[in-house]
Design an enzyme around this catalytic site. Structure first.
Site, PDB file in Angstrom:
ATOM      1  N   SER A  91       0.900  -1.174   0.000  1.00 52.13           N
ATOM      2  CA  SER A  91       0.000   0.000   0.000  1.00 52.13           C
ATOM      3  C   SER A  91       0.924   1.206   0.000  1.00 52.13           C
ATOM      4  O   SER A  91       1.393   1.647   1.044  1.00 52.13           O
ATOM      5  CB  SER A  91      -0.891   0.021   1.241  1.00 52.13           C
ATOM      6  N   LYS A 166      -6.306   2.622  -2.850  1.00 56.71           N
ATOM      7  CA  LYS A 166      -6.106   1.789  -1.657  1.00 56.71           C
ATOM      8  C   LYS A 166      -6.045   2.637  -0.385  1.00 56.71           C
ATOM      9  O   LYS A 166      -6.683   2.326   0.625  1.00 56.71           O
ATOM     10  CB  LYS A 166      -4.808   0.982  -1.815  1.00 56.71           C
ATOM     11  N   LYS A 235      -0.106   4.784   8.483  1.00 55.73           N
ATOM     12  CA  LYS A 235       0.632   5.168   7.261  1.00 55.73           C
ATOM     13  C   LYS A 235      -0.320   5.391   6.096  1.00 55.73           C
ATOM     14  O   LYS A 235      -0.200   6.363   5.339  1.00 55.73           O
ATOM     15  CB  LYS A 235       1.649   4.041   6.963  1.00 55.73           C
TER      16      LYS A 235
END
Ligand code: NDP
Length: 290
Positions: A91, A166, A235
């Site tokens: 990702s 994503k 993140k």
């Protein structure tokens, strides 16, 4: 076709195992023992030196962030042949991945961002959702590979579009998780147990993956199994903030969620599952969801 798979973590381990049934698969992992254990268990070939992946037709990466992918590419890219396809399941960061793709293209290597959704269960079953960014012709060339790992495979646009989609999706996950935690903690304090409340929530418009799966399976059971670490979710939320900024869209909700997930990642540490985020809401209210 030889696959070189880099990163045998929670997601990469089962994905590489499934791929090995489709094509010869070499595996590299930072902790070398993990690669050897994988080879023994799944019939892959462990390599200790990244250079031993130079002959592969497909390189797959499933690493925490684009920083680690770029570091690996620094060593490996000069050894790859033109026509190799690099499929990045991390990702990742859309902008940094576009830079990486440009460097790979100088070597004649085609890059696809191909982040995944579906958790470790989906990785084991080969039923992941794969979010692609790149050229249609490159996607076609590796459709045999994508069909092994995924069930829903969608080309979203040029390089970076998969990563952007994503991280936006995961920012929605974090937002829902926090909102559901606050509401269910309040109900618990008012005497409505979470298990009972969920029967109603999941038959109503407020239901989501979070209320249908995470709360009953991980939180009410007090299991909090670490299959997707809290720092990885934080993140993704940070990267989603960058996507909004690039699109010049104001995101006051996302900005707050980012503050909360960053703080949670600090407080909970690297080994906590993302569902443990709820424990912080519980602690602040002095209740435990039942
Ligand atoms: P894990 O933390 O389980 O595994 C990380 C992998 O990266 C390990 O193989 C680790 O090696 C390797 N690694 C870490 N740092 C470095 C480094 N500096 N250099 C080389 N290798 C390194 O992560 P996941 O498998 O959970 O996640 C991988 C990616 O997939 C992330 O981007 C995540 O956001 C995403 N993702 C995760 C999902 C999940 O449910 N877990 C679902 C969907 C996407 P070592 O064994 O040595 O630590």
């Amino acid at each position: 076709m030889v696959i070189g798979f880099i990163g045998l973590g929670a997601m990469g381990r089962p994905m590489a195992a499934n791929l090995a049934a489709a094509a010869p698969t070499r595996v590299w992992n930072r902790t070398v023992a993990v690669a050897h254990a994988h080879a023994e268990a799944h019939g892959t070939e462990a390599v200790e030196d990244l250079a031993d992946l130079g002959v592969c037709d497909v390189i797959a990466t499933c690493l925490p962030t684009t920083t680690e992918v770029a570091a690996v590419a620094e060593t490996l890219a000069p050894l790859l042949s033109p026509g190799t396809t690099w499929i990045d399941h991390t990702s990742g960061d859309p902008a940094a991945s576009r830079d990486l793709a440009a460097r790979l293209a100088e070597r004649g290597v085609d890059y696809l961002d191909a982040p995944i959704s579906g958790g470790t269960d989906g990785a084991e079953a080969g039923t992941l959702t794969v979010m692609l960014g790149g050229e249609p012709a490159v996607v076609d060339r590796v459709s045999w590979y994508l069909d092994v790992v995924g069930r829903t495979i969608v080309l979203l646009g040029p390089i970076g579009a998969g990563h952007a989609t994503k991280v936006v999706t995961n920012a929605m996950l974090a937002t829902t998780l926090l909102a559901a935690a606050e509401g269910l903690v309040a109900l618990e304090r008012l005497g409505v147990s979470t298990s009972v409340a969920l029967e109603v929530v999941n038959g109503s418009a407020g239901r989501s993956y979070v209320t249908e799966r995470l709360f009953p399976e991980r939180i009410v059971t007090r299991e909090f199994p670490n299959t997707f670490a809290m720092p990885l979710l934080a993140k993704d939320v940070r990267l989603a903030g960058e996507v909004l900024a690039e699109a010049d869209v104001e995101g006051p909700v996302l900005a707050l969620v980012q503050q909360l997930t960053d703080a949670a990642a600090d407080q909970l540490g690297p080994d906590a599952d993302h569902s443990a985020l709820v424990q912080l809401v519980e602690r602040a209210a002095g209740v435990e969801l039942t």
